[in-house]
Design a protein around this motif. Sequence first.
Motif, short mmCIF file in Angstrom:
data_model
loop_
_atom_site.label_atom_id
_atom_site.label_comp_id
_atom_site.label_asym_id
_atom_site.label_seq_id
_atom_site.Cartn_x
_atom_site.Cartn_y
_atom_site.Cartn_z
N ARG A 70 0.65 -1.07 0.16
CA ARG A 70 0.11 0.10 0.04
C ARG A 70 0.76 1.30 0.05
NH1 ARG A 70 -4.54 -0.01 4.49
NH2 ARG A 70 -5.26 1.84 3.35
N ASP A 71 0.52 2.19 -0.63
CA ASP A 71 1.30 3.49 -0.72
C ASP A 71 0.89 4.34 0.32
OD1 ASP A 71 1.09 6.68 -1.44
OD2 ASP A 71 2.29 5.74 -3.04
N ARG A 72 1.86 4.78 1.11
CA ARG A 72 2.06 5.54 2.28
C ARG A 72 1.08 6.71 2.25
NH1 ARG A 72 0.93 7.78 6.13
NH2 ARG A 72 2.11 8.43 8.05
N VAL A 73 0.89 7.59 1.30
CA VAL A 73 0.35 8.77 1.09
C VAL A 73 -1.25 8.52 0.68
CG1 VAL A 73 0.34 10.82 0.09
CG2 VAL A 73 2.65 9.80 0.64
N THR A 74 -1.37 7.73 -0.20
CA THR A 74 -2.68 7.54 -0.72
C THR A 74 -3.50 6.39 -0.31
OG1 THR A 74 -2.12 6.08 -2.51
CG2 THR A 74 -1.70 8.35 -2.84
N PRO A 153 15.20 5.69 1.02
CA PRO A 153 14.58 7.08 0.44
C PRO A 153 14.39 7.97 1.25
CG PRO A 153 13.76 5.29 -0.78
CD PRO A 153 14.42 4.63 0.28
N GLN A 154 13.77 7.66 2.46
CA GLN A 154 13.51 8.90 3.34
C GLN A 154 14.86 9.30 3.96
OE1 GLN A 154 10.30 8.87 6.87
NE2 GLN A 154 11.93 7.55 7.50
N TYR A 155 15.59 8.76 4.31
CA TYR A 155 16.87 9.23 4.86
C TYR A 155 17.54 10.09 3.49
CZ TYR A 155 20.89 9.79 7.94
OH TYR A 155 22.02 9.92 8.71
N ARG A 156 17.70 9.82 2.24
CA ARG A 156 18.28 10.66 1.25
C ARG A 156 17.24 11.78 1.06
NH1 ARG A 156 20.28 8.26 -4.29
NH2 ARG A 156 21.90 7.32 -2.93
N ARG A 157 16.18 11.76 1.22
CA ARG A 157 15.10 12.89 1.02
C ARG A 157 15.56 13.92 2.21
NH1 ARG A 157 13.96 16.56 -0.82
NH2 ARG A 157 11.86 17.36 -1.65
N MET A 158 15.85 13.53 3.42
CA MET A 158 15.78 14.29 4.50
C MET A 158 17.30 15.06 4.18
SD MET A 158 16.28 13.13 8.74
CE MET A 158 17.65 12.20 8.43
N THR A 159 18.54 14.36 3.67
CA THR A 159 19.53 14.81 3.46
C THR A 159 19.58 16.05 2.45
OG1 THR A 159 20.52 12.61 3.81
CG2 THR A 159 21.98 14.30 2.58
N SER A 342 -7.66 -2.65 5.59
CA SER A 342 -8.37 -1.63 6.31
C SER A 342 -7.76 -0.75 7.15
CB SER A 342 -9.41 -2.38 6.97
OG SER A 342 -9.09 -3.15 7.98
N LEU A 343 -6.38 -0.65 7.26
CA LEU A 343 -5.51 -0.09 8.18
C LEU A 343 -5.65 1.41 7.48
CD1 LEU A 343 -2.11 -1.93 8.63
CD2 LEU A 343 -3.93 -1.52 10.26
N VAL A 344 -5.93 2.27 8.72
CA VAL A 344 -6.14 3.70 8.33
C VAL A 344 -4.45 4.42 8.37
CG1 VAL A 344 -7.01 5.93 9.24
CG2 VAL A 344 -8.37 3.85 9.01
N PHE A 345 -4.05 5.03 7.29
CA PHE A 345 -2.75 5.79 7.45
C PHE A 345 -2.85 7.35 7.76
CE2 PHE A 345 -0.80 2.91 3.81
CZ PHE A 345 -1.03 1.76 4.68
N PRO A 346 -2.31 7.64 8.65
CA PRO A 346 -2.39 9.04 9.16
C PRO A 346 -1.62 9.85 7.94
CG PRO A 346 -0.61 8.03 10.35
CD PRO A 346 -1.30 7.03 9.63
N PRO A 347 -1.91 11.28 7.90
CA PRO A 347 -1.20 12.11 7.03
C PRO A 347 0.20 12.15 7.03
CG PRO A 347 -3.18 13.19 8.00
CD PRO A 347 -2.86 11.91 8.75
N PRO A 348 1.17 12.10 6.24
CA PRO A 348 2.67 12.07 6.44
C PRO A 348 3.00 13.32 7.00
CG PRO A 348 1.78 12.12 4.08
CD PRO A 348 0.64 11.71 4.76
N GLY A 349 4.06 13.59 7.66
CA GLY A 349 4.40 14.71 8.36
C GLY A 349 5.98 15.12 7.84
N PRO A 350 6.29 16.16 8.34
CA PRO A 350 7.63 16.39 8.15
C PRO A 350 8.76 15.78 8.59
CG PRO A 350 6.74 17.91 9.89
CD PRO A 350 5.79 16.94 9.39
N LEU A 351 9.87 15.86 7.80
CA LEU A 351 11.11 14.95 8.21
C LEU A 351 11.91 15.69 8.98
CD1 LEU A 351 11.80 13.11 4.84
CD2 LEU A 351 10.54 12.35 6.58
N VAL A 352 12.16 17.07 8.82
CA VAL A 352 13.11 17.70 9.59
C VAL A 352 12.25 19.03 9.88
CG1 VAL A 352 15.36 18.95 9.54
CG2 VAL A 352 14.89 16.89 8.14
N ARG A 353 12.43 19.80 11.00
CA ARG A 353 12.41 21.07 11.41
C ARG A 353 13.44 21.94 11.86
NH1 ARG A 353 7.41 18.37 14.17
NH2 ARG A 353 5.69 19.10 13.06
N ALA A 368 5.01 17.92 5.23
CA ALA A 368 5.50 16.58 4.55
C ALA A 368 6.20 17.08 3.21
CB ALA A 368 4.35 15.89 3.89
N PRO A 369 7.36 16.39 2.96
CA PRO A 369 8.23 16.82 1.60
C PRO A 369 7.24 16.66 0.43
CG PRO A 369 9.28 15.16 3.07
CD PRO A 369 7.87 15.35 3.60
#
Length: 382
Positions: A70-74, A153-159, A342-353, A368-369
């Motif tokens: 399942r796609d994490r965002v959609t 990919p998440q760690y690279r995107r954070m970089t 049927s799992l509900v996915f919360p909206p993605p949030g920021p990686l860095v602040r 969210a990036p």
Amino acid sequence: MTGHSRRQRDDEALRPTWIDELVAAHPEIDRDAQQWWKSTSPEQMVGSRHHTVPRSYLERFAQDGQLWVRDRVTGGSRLSPTTKTGVIKDFYTFINLDGEKDGRLELILGVIESGAKELFDRMLDPFRPPRPITPSESMHLAIFLAFQLQRTPQYRRMTELLGDFLAKTHNSDVPGIDQVRVVPEPNLHLEHMSKAAPRLSELFFDRPALIVTLDQPLFITCDEPVVLVTNGSSHVEHTAACFKTKNQRRKAARRPSRGRMRNADIVHIYPTRPPAGAAVEVALPLTPRTLLVLGPRGTIGPLAHSLAGAEAAAYAADVNNRLVEQAYGWVAAHPDHPTFRSLVFPPPGPLVRACDGGSKFSQDLDKAPSPRRPALLGRGWK
């Protein structure tokens, strides 16, 4: 970051790692490593499709080589073969000192995966009684976990986000700087991962291991499968400057006091996910029925624990919610998982602040990036 914390970070970076000490005690290790680099072609694995989560790991959740993803965002779902799940062409290919594309990091990651797989096979073998992991097994596991936390990919995107923020902050007077996206080369991510993994692995080494087994196949996995369990307190340590507004920072910068000027320039940047050093326990789902848990170093506990019925379902729900929350691109499960669809996915949030008084650049970080996909060798996602 204050000057004090910067000195602490520099001292930490200079401290020898266990690998440095091992090589110092056994010089033949360095000699063999140098020989391997000289005798191995950099062209191997260049142009190939690299798994950001090992295929051997994903196979444990699959049926006939297929996962439900399942796609994490959609939240959209599909059946996906393990050969194509978490795969990106040339994700670990870097540009070496000779200016060539070099794929040897993918070979190194394969060796690291093999060491962990051997341990997982032993721990999951029903014909082999549980026993404490040996120092050698603990070393293989620690290195695997350290790389898995950073090879995604998440760690690279954070970089990339950090590079973009710092470049714009230091060039804020350039007209139109806020309209462009500054993307560091993937080499930056891969270099940091390779240098940081040995030190990060020290946080996982020599921890007691526990296998939790459910009476139902309820565990899922994702593209960020290592779960860091903290004591519940915030990992963020703000400084006094974090609460200063933009105007207060400008006013302090105009005053002649050198101390005030330094204070005005402090920008606190931090990841939203807790660091590995804050983890009381570390967990990794191994199969739909089993979870590996590393406890605090120095503690003694059971080697195995079984859960059934409602207790098993509640435990799996807690682990799965953590996995969904930290997943970046996708979440996966066995095709017959009873509740996955049927799992509900919360909206993605920021990686860095960043606490910089509320500039547009820090406001851009605080969501969210977009785009979510990182760059690859100076071009877009392929």
